[in-house]
Design a protein around this motif. Sequence first.
Motif, mmCIF file in Angstrom:
data_model
loop_
_atom_site.group_PDB
_atom_site.id
_atom_site.type_symbol
_atom_site.label_atom_id
_atom_site.label_comp_id
_atom_site.label_asym_id
_atom_site.label_seq_id
_atom_site.Cartn_x
_atom_site.Cartn_y
_atom_site.Cartn_z
ATOM 1 N N THR A 1 0.825 -1.208 0.000
ATOM 2 C CA THR A 1 0.000 0.000 0.000
ATOM 3 C C THR A 1 0.860 1.260 0.000
ATOM 4 O O THR A 1 1.944 1.284 0.574
ATOM 5 C CB THR A 1 -0.939 0.046 1.223
ATOM 6 O OG1 THR A 1 -0.158 -0.046 2.410
ATOM 7 C CG2 THR A 1 -1.931 -1.097 1.178
ATOM 8 N N TRP B 1 0.762 5.817 0.257
ATOM 9 C CA TRP B 1 0.261 6.814 1.212
ATOM 10 C C TRP B 1 -1.271 6.823 1.268
ATOM 11 O O TRP B 1 -1.862 6.845 2.357
ATOM 12 C CB TRP B 1 0.746 8.211 0.817
ATOM 13 C CG TRP B 1 2.214 8.408 1.070
ATOM 14 C CD1 TRP B 1 3.223 8.245 0.173
ATOM 15 C CD2 TRP B 1 2.829 8.787 2.312
ATOM 16 N NE1 TRP B 1 4.432 8.498 0.777
ATOM 17 C CE2 TRP B 1 4.230 8.840 2.092
ATOM 18 C CE3 TRP B 1 2.340 9.089 3.584
ATOM 19 C CZ2 TRP B 1 5.130 9.179 3.093
ATOM 20 C CZ3 TRP B 1 3.248 9.443 4.573
ATOM 21 C CH2 TRP B 1 4.620 9.476 4.333
ATOM 22 N N GLU C 1 -3.633 4.631 0.574
ATOM 23 C CA GLU C 1 -4.338 3.505 1.196
ATOM 24 C C GLU C 1 -3.939 3.331 2.652
ATOM 25 O O GLU C 1 -4.658 2.713 3.434
ATOM 26 C CB GLU C 1 -4.045 2.198 0.446
ATOM 27 C CG GLU C 1 -4.372 2.242 -1.043
ATOM 28 C CD GLU C 1 -3.145 2.635 -1.863
ATOM 29 O OE1 GLU C 1 -2.152 3.095 -1.265
ATOM 30 O OE2 GLU C 1 -3.194 2.480 -3.099
ATOM 31 N N THR C 2 -2.771 3.839 3.036
ATOM 32 C CA THR C 2 -2.286 3.648 4.408
ATOM 33 C C THR C 2 -2.848 4.715 5.349
ATOM 34 O O THR C 2 -3.232 4.410 6.485
ATOM 35 C CB THR C 2 -0.743 3.661 4.428
ATOM 36 O OG1 THR C 2 -0.262 2.712 3.469
ATOM 37 C CG2 THR C 2 -0.202 3.312 5.806
ATOM 38 N N PHE C 3 -2.882 5.957 4.861
ATOM 39 C CA PHE C 3 -3.348 7.071 5.698
ATOM 40 C C PHE C 3 -4.533 7.756 5.023
ATOM 41 O O PHE C 3 -4.336 8.592 4.139
ATOM 42 C CB PHE C 3 -2.210 8.084 5.917
ATOM 43 C CG PHE C 3 -1.001 7.501 6.588
ATOM 44 C CD1 PHE C 3 -1.025 7.194 7.944
ATOM 45 C CD2 PHE C 3 0.153 7.232 5.863
ATOM 46 C CE1 PHE C 3 0.094 6.640 8.568
ATOM 47 C CE2 PHE C 3 1.276 6.686 6.485
ATOM 48 C CZ PHE C 3 1.241 6.382 7.834
ATOM 49 N N MET D 1 4.377 0.587 8.615
ATOM 50 C CA MET D 1 3.127 1.360 8.647
ATOM 51 C C MET D 1 2.193 0.920 7.529
ATOM 52 O O MET D 1 0.984 0.798 7.736
ATOM 53 C CB MET D 1 3.425 2.854 8.516
ATOM 54 C CG MET D 1 4.046 3.464 9.755
ATOM 55 S SD MET D 1 4.284 5.254 9.507
ATOM 56 C CE MET D 1 5.456 5.601 10.805
ATOM 57 N N ALA D 2 2.778 0.678 6.323
ATOM 58 C CA ALA D 2 1.948 0.202 5.212
ATOM 59 C C ALA D 2 1.248 -1.091 5.612
ATOM 60 O O ALA D 2 0.054 -1.280 5.354
ATOM 61 C CB ALA D 2 2.803 0.000 3.965
ATOM 62 N N TYR E 1 -1.272 -0.273 8.948
ATOM 63 C CA TYR E 1 -2.395 0.629 8.705
ATOM 64 C C TYR E 1 -3.073 0.405 7.360
ATOM 65 O O TYR E 1 -4.210 0.824 7.161
ATOM 66 C CB TYR E 1 -1.930 2.091 8.816
ATOM 67 C CG TYR E 1 -1.322 2.418 10.155
ATOM 68 C CD1 TYR E 1 -2.009 2.138 11.332
ATOM 69 C CD2 TYR E 1 -0.051 2.991 10.263
ATOM 70 C CE1 TYR E 1 -1.447 2.414 12.568
ATOM 71 C CE2 TYR E 1 0.514 3.275 11.493
ATOM 72 C CZ TYR E 1 -0.193 2.977 12.646
ATOM 73 O OH TYR E 1 0.366 3.253 13.870
ATOM 74 N N GLY E 2 -2.356 -0.238 6.417
ATOM 75 C CA GLY E 2 -2.902 -0.350 5.069
ATOM 76 C C GLY E 2 -3.269 -1.743 4.621
ATOM 77 O O GLY E 2 -4.098 -1.907 3.725
ATOM 78 N N LEU F 1 -3.468 7.128 13.328
ATOM 79 C CA LEU F 1 -3.165 7.404 11.924
ATOM 80 C C LEU F 1 -2.578 8.794 11.722
ATOM 81 O O LEU F 1 -1.619 8.979 10.970
ATOM 82 C CB LEU F 1 -4.431 7.237 11.081
ATOM 83 C CG LEU F 1 -4.944 5.798 10.983
ATOM 84 C CD1 LEU F 1 -6.353 5.781 10.394
ATOM 85 C CD2 LEU F 1 -4.002 4.947 10.145
ATOM 86 N N TYR G 1 1.151 9.414 10.347
ATOM 87 C CA TYR G 1 1.276 10.114 9.066
ATOM 88 C C TYR G 1 2.320 11.224 9.186
ATOM 89 O O TYR G 1 3.233 11.341 8.353
ATOM 90 C CB TYR G 1 -0.080 10.689 8.652
ATOM 91 C CG TYR G 1 0.007 11.634 7.478
ATOM 92 C CD1 TYR G 1 0.155 11.152 6.188
ATOM 93 C CD2 TYR G 1 -0.054 13.013 7.670
ATOM 94 C CE1 TYR G 1 0.255 12.023 5.109
ATOM 95 C CE2 TYR G 1 0.044 13.891 6.601
ATOM 96 C CZ TYR G 1 0.191 13.389 5.319
ATOM 97 O OH TYR G 1 0.287 14.244 4.268
#
Lengths: 269, 269
Positions: free
Chosen positions: A253, A255, A257-259, B1-2, B5-6, B90, B94
């Motif tokens: 993923t 940016w 889709e992640t945030f 993080m991907a 969070y994703g 998030l 970010y």
Amino acid sequence: MAWLYGSAEAAALSEQAYNGMVRYVRDVLDHARDRRGRLPSQRKAGTLPRWPASAVLAPGATAAMADTLPCGNLPPAVVLDMDETAVLNLGYEYDDAQTARGFDQKRWERWEKAGATKVAAVPGAVAAFRALRAMGVTMVINTNRSAANADQTAQALKNAGLGDFRHGETLFLKGDVDGKSGKDGRRVAIAQKYCVLALAGDQLGDFADLFNPPGPAPAIGRRMLTAVGPIEARWGNGWFVLPNPVYGTGLGTGWDETFPADKRWTDAP
Amino acid sequence: MAWLYGSAEAAALSEQAYNGMVRYVRDVLDHARDRRGRLPSQRKAGTLPRWPASAVLAPGATAAMADTLPCGNLPPAVVLDMDETAVLNLGYEYDDAQTARGFDQKRWERWEKAGATKVAAVPGAVAAFRALRAMGVTMVINTNRSAANADQTAQALKNAGLGDFRHGETLFLKGDVDGKSGKDGRRVAIAQKYCVLALAGDQLGDFADLFNPPGPAPAIGRRMLTAVGPIEARWGNGWFVLPNPVYGTGLGTGWDETFPADKRWTDAP
């Protein structure tokens, strides 16, 4: 890698997944026994109580209509992915971290051939494989390792303490059954011989190919798909996920889709 | 993080942890009901069936002698960490990813004050909080967010869809009870008012301070500690781990603890 291979937190998460699997399968077996303690596979077809449906989706199933295959009176099995599900590829990832090169299929093939002594079982796997086999459950590995390296792959599983596997019986490799890397064909073939009570994997393709539709990966859609009712209910109930933030589809993923746009914050000191 | 969070994989893993928690608590409640369906907390002390012991370790417990506190006929509760257990930060992450600065306590404090609209619930948390409350279980947050920001922290939980929390009743913050950042004191205080059926967290300090002894962190010992019999049995059975490879104690291991010497491989193309 430090988290997955070194941390107590990732070890506990893996133990949790395997404890959940053993508990789930034990519950299913207990509910399927007749008054004399016999499982459906030890009785005539059609006698009560029956197996629940298989954990394998039926061909044509969707996330919203997630029908699963019938179990008849087949013997019970659990089907697991191998890499970062049953074994940790410590040797390969050490080399990867040392050299900081990207993924290289040729290197991975050399690893499949040479690495059988450099893997370790995922925390919780050895005890779970033993407990499930003691309940009469057949453990089946469904992996995309190469069929050319079947012997070395079986040896790696054995060295990790996970027991004996035979290609085409309890070990299914890339291209087996239908020539594909998607695992649905192999899952359906296994489900013709076994009542598959549980599936385990670190990638959603270890559960159903519907998570990996052809074409560009719809990342947000894929994450939301895990929360669709019939799918959401399966996590920890027949489908058991192992953690792997080191490689795979889950790292793809960007940016957006992640945030999500409405959750971004900019610090103003 | 991907990944955290994703990815669909991390979402599925979180759903699995929350599904496991709801199933576990439901089973415990079912086993603790009398013939009229009443829980121990709805009956006179000492009548059968009793609560199991609390999920909170007794003071002085060790991994090998992991005694837990008694429940008497206290009302049932589940105690959870907040960050990356109940909510995903998030907005903060970010900003962290955009600026690529290391952790900064002052920035985190600004985030606690300003970020209440930029968090999201961990996948599975909203449904689990709702299901557990519907069973009569009180949800309690035990976090190391600052007591000075209690109102904003309660607001962040509410915005994430997790309901209402009150400082000192269902929301415990850093330093509450005993002035410490270790959470044992708060856990024991909560266990004097509730039968704590389950604990949840992304760091092992969310379960017991014994995982974080004073002095330099013994990383290998800490991972092995998760596999000591009485501890191993708790993962998924009263103790529920959420994935977090983004920050925390689990990222602290170096080469030696991450890759055991006998599992290292060097590719020879």
